[in-house]
Design an enzyme around this catalytic site. Structure first.
Site, PDB file in Angstrom:
ATOM      1  N   ALA A 139       0.769  -1.267   0.017  1.00 19.87           N
ATOM      2  CA  ALA A 139       0.016   0.025   0.061  1.00 19.87           C
ATOM      3  C   ALA A 139       0.793   1.338   0.126  1.00 19.87           C
ATOM      4  O   ALA A 139       0.267   2.439   0.458  1.00 19.87           O
ATOM      5  CB  ALA A 139      -0.935   0.069   1.117  1.00 19.87           C
ATOM      6  N   HIS A 140       2.215   1.165  -0.464  1.00 22.51           N
ATOM      7  CA  HIS A 140       3.168   2.315  -0.549  1.00 22.51           C
ATOM      8  C   HIS A 140       2.970   3.059  -1.922  1.00 22.51           C
ATOM      9  O   HIS A 140       2.786   2.480  -2.637  1.00 22.51           O
ATOM     10  CB  HIS A 140       4.514   2.026  -0.043  1.00 22.51           C
ATOM     11  CG  HIS A 140       4.645   1.444   1.119  1.00 22.51           C
ATOM     12  ND1 HIS A 140       5.157   2.134   2.512  1.00 22.51           N
ATOM     13  CD2 HIS A 140       4.080   0.231   1.791  1.00 22.51           C
ATOM     14  CE1 HIS A 140       5.436   1.464   3.315  1.00 22.51           C
ATOM     15  NE2 HIS A 140       4.608   0.410   3.223  1.00 22.51           N
TER      16      HIS A 140
ATOM     17  N   HIS B 168       6.569  -8.130   8.555  1.00 19.72           N
ATOM     18  CA  HIS B 168       5.349  -9.203   8.140  1.00 19.72           C
ATOM     19  C   HIS B 168       5.640 -10.323   7.275  1.00 19.72           C
ATOM     20  O   HIS B 168       5.326 -10.194   6.047  1.00 19.72           O
ATOM     21  CB  HIS B 168       4.233  -8.482   7.964  1.00 19.72           C
ATOM     22  CG  HIS B 168       4.382  -7.140   6.982  1.00 19.72           C
ATOM     23  ND1 HIS B 168       4.761  -7.129   5.667  1.00 19.72           N
ATOM     24  CD2 HIS B 168       3.983  -5.777   7.165  1.00 19.72           C
ATOM     25  CE1 HIS B 168       4.900  -6.140   5.189  1.00 19.72           C
ATOM     26  NE2 HIS B 168       4.198  -5.392   5.823  1.00 19.72           N
TER      27      HIS B 168
ATOM     28  N   ALA C 265       4.172  -9.057   1.285  1.00 17.48           N
ATOM     29  CA  ALA C 265       4.944  -8.189   0.548  1.00 17.48           C
ATOM     30  C   ALA C 265       6.422  -8.597   0.504  1.00 17.48           C
ATOM     31  O   ALA C 265       7.359  -8.147   0.375  1.00 17.48           O
ATOM     32  CB  ALA C 265       4.983  -6.538   1.168  1.00 17.48           C
TER      33      ALA C 265
ATOM     34  N   ARG D 189      12.229 -24.353  -5.584  1.00 18.26           N
ATOM     35  CA  ARG D 189      13.451 -24.525  -6.094  1.00 18.26           C
ATOM     36  C   ARG D 189      13.949 -22.780  -6.079  1.00 18.26           C
ATOM     37  O   ARG D 189      15.162 -22.684  -6.143  1.00 18.26           O
ATOM     38  CB  ARG D 189      13.311 -24.597  -7.663  1.00 18.26           C
ATOM     39  CG  ARG D 189      13.086 -26.035  -8.045  1.00 18.26           C
ATOM     40  CD  ARG D 189      13.680 -26.256  -9.599  1.00 18.26           C
ATOM     41  NE  ARG D 189      13.227 -27.700  -9.922  1.00 18.26           N
ATOM     42  CZ  ARG D 189      12.016 -28.230 -10.061  1.00 18.26           C
ATOM     43  NH1 ARG D 189      10.948 -27.251 -10.429  1.00 18.26           N
ATOM     44  NH2 ARG D 189      11.803 -29.407 -10.415  1.00 18.26           N
TER      45      ARG D 189
ATOM     46  N   GLY E 298      -6.193 -13.248  10.670  1.00 13.01           N
ATOM     47  CA  GLY E 298      -7.214 -13.990   9.943  1.00 13.01           C
ATOM     48  C   GLY E 298      -7.382 -13.754   8.440  1.00 13.01           C
ATOM     49  O   GLY E 298      -7.866 -14.480   7.599  1.00 13.01           O
TER      50      GLY E 298
ATOM     51  N   ASP F 279       0.457  -3.978  12.612  1.00 11.43           N
ATOM     52  CA  ASP F 279       0.424  -3.373  11.181  1.00 11.43           C
ATOM     53  C   ASP F 279      -1.040  -2.608  11.202  1.00 11.43           C
ATOM     54  O   ASP F 279      -1.388  -2.487   9.929  1.00 11.43           O
ATOM     55  CB  ASP F 279       0.723  -4.225  10.052  1.00 11.43           C
ATOM     56  CG  ASP F 279       1.079  -3.593   8.871  1.00 11.43           C
ATOM     57  OD1 ASP F 279       1.504  -2.230   9.029  1.00 11.43           O
ATOM     58  OD2 ASP F 279       1.029  -4.013   7.644  1.00 11.43           O
TER      59      ASP F 279
HETATM   60 ZN   LIG Z   1       2.995  -1.641   8.072  1.00 11.90          ZN
END
Ligand SMILES: [Zn+2]
Length: 381
Positions: free
Chosen positions: A134-135, A210, A214, A221, A243, A268
């Site tokens: 979300a950046h 996290h 991301a 492999r 969840g 977060d």
């Molecule tokens: Zn964050």
């Protein structure tokens, strides 16, 4: 001076294990070794007593933002999360213009000096456009040690962590610079390979931002960053247990592989945490929250969570099936140790701050004490 208190009868989770019918004495702001003289006793039988929660990755709550708000906004978010058991919180910024981030860090640093927050986490702008979440892509840049240094300086000693894509040019030098300044270098929003990730850990990175979210998925492999971060014992992995971000089986896999001492539960969280659905800003990005799930208006990327750590705790025990002691490690002791604050917080031991959470038998939060004062007074009958 707060009256002295004895909390008696709860199942108390201590570093050495859980004690049934335990007692914790509070003298002023600290946990006392023995019951103070004229203490009032609170009967907590049928409840759990655990250390206050420590959140090292949190962007806001209660309708207010740590990533772009005023000092009053930050305090509103802090109060909201405190009421959900988070007695220590690191405020996380998101990708923004470098001058804005430096100014914002100055404001957050004042709040940290007053003890309202436990420092600043910079998530971006030195992250990968391939894994931007979300950046704001326009504002992303390669890690430049001089710019990293500018943010560290702007935080006046209150920079605690920076998330960066360590495979980008300047990434490893930036990790070394952060480590030299006692700032946690966290690998995240990254497109690194397994080998590149291990290089980052060798350079001094100690946290996975996290884990799973991301970053490239685990391939048979191409083991990627997830495998490297789980495997290397120098790394603590953040997990968002709402969840939505992780399937319970994925969370258990990480937990079992890293072991209970290398997991940190984070929220977060963004502004809607402890508040409600609606439209919000996450830094410069517009976010729609529906049914408690935050997504970018444009593109639909998950944009943080609306989690509070009391819900993460309950979920970990009742949905994920983790032992209470492991959850306490992940939600209090491990993040406290990462912050270098484990001499004061993170466990129920004499001499530490009286930061406590009372949960009922179903793991719902009924009380929060911070520094000896009830933030949420348990209304027990
Ligand atoms: Zn964050």
């Amino acid at each position: 001076m707060a009256p002295t208190k004895v909390l008696a009868g709860a199942r108390v989770v201590l570093p050495t294990g859980t004690v049934d019918d335990g007692r914790v004495s509070v003298d002023g702001t600290r946990i006392a070794a023995t019951a103070p003289g004229s203490a009032e006793t609170l009967d907590l039988s049928g409840h759990w007593l655990v250390p206050g929660f420590v959140d090292i990755h949190n962007h806001g709550g209660g309708g207010a933002s740590f990533a772009g708000g005023t000092a009053e906004d930050v305090l509103q978010g802090v109060r909201t999360h405190r009421a959900h058991g988070t007695t220590t919180l690191v405020a996380s910024a998101v990708t923004g213009d470098l001058d804005f981030l430096a100014r914002h860090a100055g404001m957050l640093a004042e709040l940290a000096q007053q003890g309202d927050i436990a420092g600043i986490h910079f998530e971006g702008p030195f992250i990968s456009p391939c894994r931007k979440g979300a950046h704001d892509e326009q504002l992303l840049r390669d890690p430049d040690p001089a710019e990293v240094r500018k943010l560290i300086d702007a935080a006046h000693g209150q920079a605690r962590m920076m998330t960066l894509a360590t495979e980008l040019p300047g990434g490893l030098d930036s990790v070394r610079l952060l480590a030299e300044h006692g700032v946690i270098a966290a690998v995240g929003h990254t497109d690194a390979s397994y080998e590149q990730t291990l290089q980052a850990v060798d350079a001094g990175a100690t946290v996975a931002t996290h884990l799973f979210n991301a970053m490239p998925p685990l391939g048979h492999r191409a083991p990627g960053p997830i495998t490297a971060l789980l495997e290397d014992e120098r790394v603590t992995v953040e997990l968002i247990n709402d969840g939505t971000h992780l399937h319970p089986a994925t969370l258990r896999l990480a937990f079992h592989h890293a072991g209970r001492d290398r997991v940190a539960f984070i929220t977060d969280a963004m502004d809607a945490a402890g508040f409600g659905d609606g439209r919000y800003m996450l830094g410069p990005m517009e976010v729609e929250v529906a049914d408690g799930v935050a997504r970018l208006v444009e593109g639909g990327s998950i944009a943080g969570s609306t989690l509070t750590l009391d819900r993460a705790f309950k979920r970990a025990v009742t949905v994920d099936g983790l032992p209470v002691e492991d959850v306490v490690a992940a939600i209090s002791a491990n993040p406290a140790r990462l912050l270098g604050l484990d001499d004061r917080i993170g466990s129920l031991e004499p001499g530490k701050d009286a930061d406590l959470v009372v949960l009922d038998a179903g793991f719902d939060l009924v009380g929060v004490m911070r520094r000896g004062e009830w933030v949420v007074d348990p209304q027990l009958d």
